[in-house]
Design a protein around this motif. Structure first.
Motif, short mmCIF file in Angstrom:
data_model
loop_
_atom_site.label_atom_id
_atom_site.label_comp_id
_atom_site.label_asym_id
_atom_site.label_seq_id
_atom_site.Cartn_x
_atom_site.Cartn_y
_atom_site.Cartn_z
N TYR A 15 -38.55 32.77 0.77
CA TYR A 15 -37.15 33.10 0.48
C TYR A 15 -36.14 32.05 0.98
O TYR A 15 -35.27 31.64 0.23
CB TYR A 15 -36.79 34.47 1.08
N SER A 59 -27.58 32.80 -5.08
CA SER A 59 -26.93 33.73 -4.14
C SER A 59 -27.84 34.91 -3.85
O SER A 59 -27.83 35.45 -2.74
CB SER A 59 -25.60 34.20 -4.70
N LEU A 60 -28.67 35.34 -4.81
CA LEU A 60 -29.59 36.44 -4.52
C LEU A 60 -30.56 36.04 -3.43
O LEU A 60 -30.80 36.79 -2.49
CB LEU A 60 -30.37 36.82 -5.80
N LEU A 63 -28.94 35.98 -0.08
CA LEU A 63 -28.79 37.32 0.50
C LEU A 63 -30.11 37.80 1.08
O LEU A 63 -30.18 38.36 2.17
CB LEU A 63 -28.34 38.30 -0.59
N GLY A 67 -31.54 38.57 5.19
CA GLY A 67 -31.94 39.88 5.67
C GLY A 67 -31.23 41.04 5.03
O GLY A 67 -31.39 42.17 5.47
N VAL A 68 -30.43 40.81 3.99
CA VAL A 68 -29.70 41.93 3.39
C VAL A 68 -30.62 42.77 2.50
O VAL A 68 -30.40 43.93 2.30
CB VAL A 68 -28.47 41.42 2.60
N TYR A 69 -31.69 42.21 1.97
CA TYR A 69 -32.72 42.95 1.22
C TYR A 69 -32.17 43.97 0.23
O TYR A 69 -32.34 45.16 0.38
CB TYR A 69 -33.70 43.65 2.17
N VAL A 70 -31.50 43.43 -0.78
CA VAL A 70 -30.99 44.34 -1.79
C VAL A 70 -32.13 44.91 -2.60
O VAL A 70 -31.96 45.82 -3.34
CB VAL A 70 -30.00 43.60 -2.71
#
Lengths: 70, 464
Positions: A15, A59-60, A63, A67-70
């Motif tokens: 990532y 941008s994905l 994120l 660590g935002v893990y959408v």
């Protein structure tokens, strides 16, 4: 019951690397787009789609890497 | 008091002889041995029963009776059938269900245990029953100062309450220390060190009950979590995020008087004997990004030791907990997705995770587990080995349009033996994962189209 573990489609370890590369490409194309637009006065829609894709995916991954893990 | 109980027993025996309990006449308990462990505030009782069928028909199940005061505090009842001799013992788990009997004397509660195969006439079977009681140790004195030790009452019956005739029985009670202030003596009863033995008693009628009270010292930490909300968020991009909100109390004798920090730190063994300041949480093995904070901010008094089979988080609240004191905090951590999310043979996905509180030797009065499924999941269903209240909610989180389905599981009176895996099934089409990057892409696309339009729109009123 045979259980098959489900993991992410893209290896999680990659990532941060992916986010750096896709964001870099996206920023470069954004820069080209704005310079091109400032120098000439022609509408250019197809180029807009390209750089939107690159910036979007970049941008994905940014994120997800943070660590935002959408 | 004893005479009243005697009269009650006689009345029940007369009442029973008039009516006929078909199951009570068919089964008889030849030998019963009960071992009650009072070392911590969670009371564990092990019953070894040798049951014989003295009727003429095969019997498929038997009843376990509990007095009404114990039924309210019963957290778990498990039964095993023991077959084989000394070296080759095999244990088979049996189905235990709470039941109601229409003619139960004095609000007795029942659990019915189904045998592996129906017990034929003349046959015997050996069962081992484990039951766990919470909130059954009553502190007496109710309030203690910092320098006193905690003494508690345990109320039970010297004779095992059962709807069947018991030929021979004994009860052994184990206390945590040798200090026992008093215990009701029902002959033959004697005490040796940390054990009190009631029995052996011969030939007791069904529903006979001899109440006893044991007053003893118990300084084990009475950690009670009043409310715990566990949120497990599944993200198909690779991780499971777990957030736990705790409201912790000390459930023992209330603290009265002042709290002297000097006494507490200088004479630690004599001061605050029943208080506790550290707790242990057992977390999954490959855990990362663990945080421990409360409303004020991060709490740094914690140690995390990761391992191959489990990780241990030893943490301390901001102050030691004395009787009646509370602490509220949040523990959160992240685990990799492939350890817990699997694909079933029929195409559905399921999450396999442990239910229950990760803290050791802690009672949870009200536990709520919320499993947040990713956007686009359909048909959620939960499978658990015990009964819980199920509900569905919707949660809005990052990049959500329709919201995420949340499966809410709620259970009261949870003990560490409830830490067993449970499954949540749902269907999910992998193409929905593309919705999130497409949302970001379209956001940037609109920004660029807007900038193009802004550059090319002419807002001059005057014509050039």
């Amino acid at each position: 019951m045979a259980a098959k573990p489900i993991a992410s489609p893209i290896p999680v370890l990659m990532y941060p690397t992916l986010s750096v590369f896709t964001l870099a490409i996206g920023l470069v194309i954004t820069a080209i787009f704005f310079i091109y637009e400032a120098t000439s006065s022609r509408k250019n829609c197809s180029l807009g789609k390209e750089l939107a894709t690159a910036t979007g995916f970049g941008s994905l991954f940014l994120l997800l890497a943070s660590g935002v893990y959408v | 008091m004893a005479s009243r109980i005697g009269i009650f027993v006689v009345f029940v025996a007369v009442f029973l002889s008039l009516s006929s309990f078909s199951s009570a006449q068919d089964l008889q308990i030849v030998n019963a041995e009960r071992r009650i462990d009072l070392s911590s505030h969670i009371v564990k009782a092990f019953l070894t029963l040798k049951v014989e069928n003295i009727g003429k028909n095969p019997v498929a199940e038997m009843l376990l009776a509990f007095p009404p005061t114990q039924i309210k505090h019963l957290a778990m009842v498990q039964a095993l059938a023991i077959t084989g001799k000394k070296k080759k013992k095999t244990y088979l788990p049996l189905d235990v269900k709470p039941t109601e009997q229409a003619d139960a004397p004095n609000d007795t509660g029942y659990f019915s245990v189904s045998f592996v195969s129906p017990l034929g006439p003349g046959e015997t079977v050996t069962l081992e029953v484990l039951y766990i009681l919470t909130h059954s140790l009553e502190p007496f004195p109710v309030e203690i100062t910092q320098s006193e030790s905690q003494l508690v009452y345990y109320r039970d019956s010297a004779v095992i309450l059962s709807p069947y005739h018991i030929k021979q029985q004994a009860t052994i009670v184990k206390t945590p220390s040798t200090r026992v202030e008093s215990f009701t003596s029902i002959e033959p009863a004697n005490r040796a060190g940390k054990e009190i033995k009631y029995g052996p008693y011969e030939n007791r009628a069904p529903y006979s009950y001899s109440p006893v009270i044991i007053h003893f010292e118990n300084n084990s930490p009475f950690a009670v979590v009043e409310e715990l909300v566990r949120e497990i968020e599944i993200s198909h991009w690779g991780s499971l995020q777990i957030t736990e909100n705790y409201k912790l109390t000390h459930g023992g004798a209330r603290h009265k008087g002042v709290f002297s920090r000097v006494d507490y730190q200088s004479k630690r063994s004599a001061s605050g004997a029943s208080s506790f300041n550290a707790l242990l949480a057992v977390l999954p093995p490959r855990v990362n990004s663990v945080y421990y904070r409360d409303d004020i901010g991060n709490i740094s008094t914690s140690h995390l030791r990761t391992g191959f089979r489990k990780s241990e988080l030893e943490f301390e609240p901001r102050y030691p907990l004395f009787g009646g004191w509370r602490a509220t905090f949040i523990i959160g951590y992240r685990v990799p997705l492939e350890d817990y999310l699997f694909e079933a043979p029929d195409g559905r996905r399921y999450l396999n995770f442990t239910f229950g509180c990760p803290l050791v030797e802690t009672i949870v009065n009200k536990l709520t587990v919320k499993v947040v499924l990713p956007e686009g999941s359909k048909d959620p269903s939960a499978v658990l080995p015990f009964t819980v209240n199920q509900d569905l909610q919707v949660k809005y989180s990052y990049l959500d349009i329709v919201g995420r389905t949340v499966v809410v599981l709620q259970k009261d009176n949870v003990v560490p033996t409830h830490n067993v895996p449970f499954q949540v099934y749902y269907t999910f089409k992998p193409i929905y994962m593309l919705a999130e990057p497409l949302m970001l892409v379209s956001a940037f696309f609109f920004v660029f189209v807007a900038s193009l339009a802004y550059v090319h729109i002419d807002l001059n009123i005057a014509k050039k």
